[in-house]
Design an enzyme around this catalytic site. Structure first.
Site, PDB file in Angstrom:
ATOM      1  N   CYS A   1     -59.368  -2.168   0.113  1.00  0.00           N
ATOM      2  CA  CYS A   1     -58.152  -1.457  -0.279  1.00  0.00           C
ATOM      3  C   CYS A   1     -58.259  -0.972  -1.722  1.00  0.00           C
ATOM      4  O   CYS A   1     -58.937  -1.543  -2.549  1.00  0.00           O
ATOM      5  CB  CYS A   1     -56.950  -2.393  -0.172  1.00  0.00           C
ATOM      6  SG  CYS A   1     -56.767  -3.074   1.471  1.00  0.00           S
TER       7      CYS A   1
ATOM      8  N   ARG B   1     -63.736   4.735  -1.262  1.00  0.00           N
ATOM      9  CA  ARG B   1     -63.940   3.320  -0.904  1.00  0.00           C
ATOM     10  C   ARG B   1     -63.687   3.083   0.579  1.00  0.00           C
ATOM     11  O   ARG B   1     -64.002   2.039   1.113  1.00  0.00           O
ATOM     12  CB  ARG B   1     -63.002   2.433  -1.714  1.00  0.00           C
ATOM     13  CG  ARG B   1     -63.169   2.518  -3.212  1.00  0.00           C
ATOM     14  CD  ARG B   1     -62.013   1.855  -3.910  1.00  0.00           C
ATOM     15  NE  ARG B   1     -61.930   0.454  -3.585  1.00  0.00           N
ATOM     16  CZ  ARG B   1     -62.244  -0.517  -4.423  1.00  0.00           C
ATOM     17  NH1 ARG B   1     -62.662  -0.203  -5.627  1.00  0.00           N
ATOM     18  NH2 ARG B   1     -62.138  -1.771  -4.101  1.00  0.00           N
TER      19      ARG B   1
ATOM     20  N   TRP C   1     -57.369  -0.709   3.804  1.00  0.00           N
ATOM     21  CA  TRP C   1     -58.503  -0.853   4.730  1.00  0.00           C
ATOM     22  C   TRP C   1     -58.113  -2.069   5.559  1.00  0.00           C
ATOM     23  O   TRP C   1     -58.176  -3.198   5.093  1.00  0.00           O
ATOM     24  CB  TRP C   1     -59.780  -1.091   3.928  1.00  0.00           C
ATOM     25  CG  TRP C   1     -61.056  -0.992   4.687  1.00  0.00           C
ATOM     26  CD1 TRP C   1     -61.747   0.144   4.997  1.00  0.00           C
ATOM     27  CD2 TRP C   1     -61.827  -2.077   5.232  1.00  0.00           C
ATOM     28  NE1 TRP C   1     -62.899  -0.153   5.690  1.00  0.00           N
ATOM     29  CE2 TRP C   1     -62.970  -1.523   5.853  1.00  0.00           C
ATOM     30  CE3 TRP C   1     -61.677  -3.455   5.255  1.00  0.00           C
ATOM     31  CZ2 TRP C   1     -63.948  -2.287   6.476  1.00  0.00           C
ATOM     32  CZ3 TRP C   1     -62.653  -4.228   5.873  1.00  0.00           C
ATOM     33  CH2 TRP C   1     -63.776  -3.651   6.490  1.00  0.00           C
TER      34      TRP C   1
ATOM     35  N   ASN D   1     -54.792  -6.281  -2.215  1.00  0.00           N
ATOM     36  CA  ASN D   1     -56.177  -6.066  -1.774  1.00  0.00           C
ATOM     37  C   ASN D   1     -56.756  -7.453  -1.535  1.00  0.00           C
ATOM     38  O   ASN D   1     -56.745  -8.290  -2.427  1.00  0.00           O
ATOM     39  CB  ASN D   1     -56.985  -5.324  -2.848  1.00  0.00           C
ATOM     40  CG  ASN D   1     -58.447  -5.154  -2.430  1.00  0.00           C
ATOM     41  OD1 ASN D   1     -58.753  -5.141  -1.241  1.00  0.00           O
ATOM     42  ND2 ASN D   1     -59.339  -5.052  -3.397  1.00  0.00           N
ATOM     43  N   GLY D   2     -57.240  -7.711  -0.317  1.00  0.00           N
ATOM     44  CA  GLY D   2     -57.846  -9.017  -0.032  1.00  0.00           C
ATOM     45  C   GLY D   2     -57.241  -9.638   1.212  1.00  0.00           C
ATOM     46  O   GLY D   2     -56.646  -8.960   2.040  1.00  0.00           O
TER      47      GLY D   2
ATOM     48  N   GLU E   1     -84.392   0.370   3.654  1.00  0.00           N
ATOM     49  CA  GLU E   1     -83.361   1.162   2.973  1.00  0.00           C
ATOM     50  C   GLU E   1     -83.212   2.532   3.619  1.00  0.00           C
ATOM     51  O   GLU E   1     -82.098   3.037   3.797  1.00  0.00           O
ATOM     52  CB  GLU E   1     -83.709   1.280   1.488  1.00  0.00           C
ATOM     53  CG  GLU E   1     -82.874   2.246   0.683  1.00  0.00           C
ATOM     54  CD  GLU E   1     -81.371   1.955   0.712  1.00  0.00           C
ATOM     55  OE1 GLU E   1     -80.971   0.871   1.157  1.00  0.00           O
ATOM     56  OE2 GLU E   1     -80.608   2.859   0.306  1.00  0.00           O
TER      57      GLU E   1
ATOM     58  N   LYS F   1     -79.638   4.008   5.214  1.00  0.00           N
ATOM     59  CA  LYS F   1     -79.025   5.292   4.821  1.00  0.00           C
ATOM     60  C   LYS F   1     -78.682   6.127   6.043  1.00  0.00           C
ATOM     61  O   LYS F   1     -77.598   6.669   6.178  1.00  0.00           O
ATOM     62  CB  LYS F   1     -79.982   6.100   3.934  1.00  0.00           C
ATOM     63  CG  LYS F   1     -80.018   5.849   2.458  1.00  0.00           C
ATOM     64  CD  LYS F   1     -78.765   5.805   1.696  1.00  0.00           C
ATOM     65  CE  LYS F   1     -77.940   4.617   1.708  1.00  0.00           C
ATOM     66  NZ  LYS F   1     -78.203   3.381   1.132  1.00  0.00           N
TER      67      LYS F   1
ATOM     68  N   GLU G   1     -75.826   4.649   8.088  1.00  0.00           N
ATOM     69  CA  GLU G   1     -74.531   4.726   7.420  1.00  0.00           C
ATOM     70  C   GLU G   1     -73.887   6.089   7.508  1.00  0.00           C
ATOM     71  O   GLU G   1     -72.697   6.223   7.675  1.00  0.00           O
ATOM     72  CB  GLU G   1     -74.722   4.427   5.926  1.00  0.00           C
ATOM     73  CG  GLU G   1     -74.830   2.994   5.558  1.00  0.00           C
ATOM     74  CD  GLU G   1     -74.721   2.831   4.064  1.00  0.00           C
ATOM     75  OE1 GLU G   1     -75.689   3.148   3.368  1.00  0.00           O
ATOM     76  OE2 GLU G   1     -73.666   2.394   3.600  1.00  0.00           O
TER      77      GLU G   1
ATOM     78  N   HIS H   1     -95.384  -5.929  18.175  1.00  0.00           N
ATOM     79  CA  HIS H   1     -94.939  -7.242  18.684  1.00  0.00           C
ATOM     80  C   HIS H   1     -93.609  -7.120  19.423  1.00  0.00           C
ATOM     81  O   HIS H   1     -92.740  -7.973  19.283  1.00  0.00           O
ATOM     82  CB  HIS H   1     -94.826  -8.230  17.516  1.00  0.00           C
ATOM     83  CG  HIS H   1     -96.127  -8.464  16.834  1.00  0.00           C
ATOM     84  ND1 HIS H   1     -97.147  -9.214  17.384  1.00  0.00           N
ATOM     85  CD2 HIS H   1     -96.620  -7.981  15.667  1.00  0.00           C
ATOM     86  CE1 HIS H   1     -98.189  -9.214  16.578  1.00  0.00           C
ATOM     87  NE2 HIS H   1     -97.904  -8.478  15.523  1.00  0.00           N
TER      88      HIS H   1
ATOM     89  N   LYS I   1     -66.801   1.236   0.080  1.00  0.00           N
ATOM     90  CA  LYS I   1     -67.788   1.290  -1.004  1.00  0.00           C
ATOM     91  C   LYS I   1     -68.030  -0.093  -1.582  1.00  0.00           C
ATOM     92  O   LYS I   1     -69.126  -0.438  -1.949  1.00  0.00           O
ATOM     93  CB  LYS I   1     -67.294   2.221  -2.126  1.00  0.00           C
ATOM     94  CG  LYS I   1     -68.263   2.342  -3.298  1.00  0.00           C
ATOM     95  CD  LYS I   1     -69.583   2.956  -2.891  1.00  0.00           C
ATOM     96  CE  LYS I   1     -70.560   3.071  -4.030  1.00  0.00           C
ATOM     97  NZ  LYS I   1     -71.909   3.501  -3.578  1.00  0.00           N
TER      98      LYS I   1
HETATM   99  C1  AGP Z   1     -75.250   0.860   0.694  1.00  0.00           C
HETATM  100  O1  AGP Z   1     -75.462   2.232   1.001  1.00  0.00           O
HETATM  101  C2  AGP Z   1     -73.999   0.336   1.332  1.00  0.00           C
HETATM  102  N1  AGP Z   1     -72.884   1.036   0.862  1.00  0.00           N
HETATM  103  C3  AGP Z   1     -73.888  -1.172   1.237  1.00  0.00           C
HETATM  104  O2  AGP Z   1     -74.991  -1.729   1.928  1.00  0.00           O
HETATM  105  C4  AGP Z   1     -73.903  -1.759  -0.194  1.00  0.00           C
HETATM  106  O3  AGP Z   1     -75.194  -1.636  -0.753  1.00  0.00           O
HETATM  107  C5  AGP Z   1     -73.543  -3.252  -0.104  1.00  0.00           C
HETATM  108  O4  AGP Z   1     -72.245  -3.355   0.424  1.00  0.00           O
HETATM  109  C6  AGP Z   1     -73.609  -3.967  -1.458  1.00  0.00           C
HETATM  110  O5  AGP Z   1     -72.674  -3.389  -2.331  1.00  0.00           O
HETATM  111  P1  AGP Z   1     -72.790  -3.741  -3.903  1.00  0.00           P
HETATM  112  O6  AGP Z   1     -74.115  -3.180  -4.365  1.00  0.00           O
HETATM  113  O7  AGP Z   1     -71.611  -3.085  -4.544  1.00  0.00           O
HETATM  114  O8  AGP Z   1     -72.769  -5.239  -4.012  1.00  0.00           O
END
Ligand code: AGP
Length: 607
Positions: free
Chosen positions: A2, A27, A75, A99-100, A480, A484, A487, A503, A602
């Site tokens: 949030c 976010r 959120w 938030n939380g 990585e 990407k 996501e 394997h 985010k």
């Molecule tokens: C990365 O593209 C994602 N948004 C997600 O994996 C992110 O790296 C992860 O949530 C960790 O976030 P932070 O680096 O703010 O701790």
């Protein structure tokens, strides 16, 4: 997670809060709302499911004049996505946003109902509102009621509460982000869940610690004050000057923040080594150079964890220190064998990721020295760690992390250099600076050839599935690259160690499966033979390999030549930029919301 924005100041409070919420859209959220004290000193609340624009439309033509307001992008955690469950939540003279998560919310519901409170929503947030309301009915004042209620709840939460009678906002948090801001000249005061919302609005920002109550009042009173829950003045906050003229909300000529941030990388890389070798960062590295741990635990989530794998290779190669990468969400429950002679390193862009914070807390409890590799100065992780290395990535708006990954890896490389004993060696420093500048140059070349990657993306974005493969130092880059693509293009992609495919996973290979094969100059023959195994089963091959490699080009459906010369240990970071662009363009062809991908936030401040 949030987004929260609160504001008290001259006219236009609601517009400022909406602008702040707009900046927090990245976010991720599913509804938005605002409460404000109107000209008759009454709280008005508007809240709408869906995009922020729905809320803005509902305010159209209302000619709102207010000096005190709070806003929220939700959120959803507890309760469906609908207008009623959206924040703010009101009762009589108070309105609040949250938030939380309140983990023990259900412990209070029946008692609150028996005291006459009628719940309107399904949210845990409203339980806090009810606790405050009942406490005020029992005679406590606004601040005391919030403090008393806050002590009762469990879980990571930040609350911002508005009182129409006193025209005051009180904010308090535990294990969730909160930042206050003040702009003396036009005597406005703000609070938010993210410093990014305050850019250009506050020239000084304050990061309160857990359970510090922040009181925001109108211009004719003390604008901003901090107290402990018992009401005594608090000094448990850090403050810093905020850049006022920098406006990260500008995408410039780029269609998406993500692409802008990919293109920012060369400049950030050049600036990073300057910051650490001839800027404010040198003292930070100096402190790190004195560490000599027995075992290093790198702990993080998502992209940050993959950066951890890259950094692990540096620490083991250059420092010969046993280093393990721990997914924070696992590490915190593994009851690891850690002690005072070890070192915990926590990697995070936001510095607010709940699992990473929990893993850091575990190490702190064990007496292990903790260091952050973090982007947000003043974030919770920054304040909890004994030493901090800033990655200097600037504000990263795109939910899919790009420049932060690069800066994390390179900051980790500098950490390794600092611990190598060569920290004061000017010649060795120059080697590092030259190599960073070479990396920036090579990434510029990749960016200049973006059209090649875009063409390949157009021909391959609609396939059934994607394997990113790499050996040894390129395995983290494969992980990585796959993340990407998942996501932002919403396609199934996996990062795999090239040698592992046979394997089992090779059973998935057919003419609809794409293999993005990362081919470094090392372990070349073995990597190429893995490509042939996939090709033999009709897999589509996109190879990222040494330039001028005719054999590799021949065997690949698509070949992206790379100039590895002189990059050595920085090669995985260089290759990763190709995968960033590949994911971006595939997502673009799929038409997804690249900067705000569905279901994602985010900063994951819940567990
Ligand atoms: C990365 O593209 C994602 N948004 C997600 O994996 C992110 O790296 C992860 O949530 C960790 O976030 P932070 O680096 O703010 O701790």
């Amino acid at each position: 997670m949030c987004g929260i924005v609160g504001h008290i100041g001259p006219q236009g409070s609601v517009e400022i809060v909406l602008e702040g919420l707009k900046r927090l859209e990245y976010r991720g959220y599913d509804s938005a709302g605002v409460s404000f004290v109107d000209e008759n000193n009454r709280i008005q609340t508007y809240k709408k499911e869906g995009k922020l624009q729905n809320l803005v439309n509902s305010l159209e033509g209302k000619n709102i004049k207010s000096e005190c307001s709070i806003g929220h992008t939700r959120w959803a955690t507890h309760g469906k996505v609908n207008d009623t469950n959206s924040h703010p939540h009101n009762h009589e003279s108070i309105s609040l946003v949250h938030n939380g998560i309140i983990e023990n919310a259900n412990d209070f519901r029946s008692e609150l109902v028996s005291k006459g409170y009628t719940f309107k929503s399904e949210t845990d947030t409203e339980v806090f509102l009810a606790l405050v309301t009942v406490a005020m009915d029992d005679g406590l004042d606004f601040r005391e009621a919030i403090a008393t209620s806050f002590k009762k709840i469990r879980g990571n939460s930040a609350f911002v509460v508005l009182n129409e009678k006193t025209r005051e906002i009180i904010a308090v948090k535990k294990g969730a982000p909160l930042v206050c801001g003040m702009h003396d000249k036009n005597s406005q005061v703000l609070v938010s869940s993210d410093p990014y919302a305050l850019v250009g609005l506050a020239d000084k920002i304050y990061f309160p610690e857990d359970e510090v109550m922040c009181s925001l009042s109108g211009a004719n009173q003390n604008l901003l004050s901090f107290t402990e829950l018992d009401g005594t003045p608090s000094k448990r906050f850090i403050s810093k000057v905020q850049e006022m003229n920098f406006d990260p909300t500008d995408k410039g000529d780029f269609e998406h923040y993500m692409l802008k941030e990919i293109f920012e990388q060369p400049g950030l890389i050049r600036a990073l080594s300057q910051y650490y070798f001839s800027g404010d960062g040198e003292s930070r590295l100096e402190k790190i150079s004195k560490l000599n741990p027995r075992h290093i635990y790198l702990s993080a989530c998502g992209t940050a964890a993959y950066a951890g794998y890259v950094i692990r290779d540096y620490l083991e190669k250059f420092n010969r220190i046993v280093t393990t990468v721990e997914l924070a969400s696992e590490f915190r429950y593994r009851n690891p064998i850690i002690g005072k002679e070890d070192l915990g390193v926590f990697i995070s862009q936001s510095g607010e990721t709940a699992d990473t914070l929990a893993a850091q807390g575990l190490c702190k409890e064990a007496g292990t020295e903790t260091v952050s590799i973090v982007n947000v100065e003043g974030s919770t992780l920054y304040r909890e760690c004994s030493e901090n290395l800033l990655i200097r990535a600037g504000v990263e708006v795109g939910v899919a992390s790009t420049k932060a990954f690069t800066q994390m890896c390179l900051t980790g490389r500098l950490m390794s250099f600092a611990m190598s004993g060569d920290f004061k060696n000017e010649a060795k420093r120059k080697e590092i600076v030259d190599k960073y500048n070479l990396l920036a140059e090579r990434i510029d070349e990749v960016l200049d050839n973006e059209h090649v990657i875009k063409e390949i993306a157009e021909l391959t974005y609609n396939k059934k599935g994607y394997f990113f493969t790499g050996r040894n130092h390129y395995y983290p880059t494969a992980l990585e690259g796959a993340l990407k693509l998942k996501e932002i293009a919403y396609v199934h992609a996996e990062g795999y160690a090239s040698g592992e495919l046979k394997h089992g996973p090779i059973a998935l290979i057919d003419e609809e499966m794409v293999n993005i094969a990362i081919v470094g100059p090392d372990l070349y023959e073995k990597t190429v033979s893995n490509i042939q195994e996939i090709k033999a089963r009709k897999g589509i091959i996109i190879s990222l390999g040494p330039k001028g490699d005719k054999e590799l080009e021949e065997m690949s459906d698509y070949y992206i030549p790379l100039n590895y010369d002189g990059l050595d240990e920085l090669m995985p970071i260089y290759v990763n930029v190709v995968n960033q662009l590949l994911a971006y363009h595939m997502a673009k062809f799929k038409g997804t919301d690249i900067d705000k991908p569905r279901n994602l936030a985010k900063s994951v401040t819940v567990e």
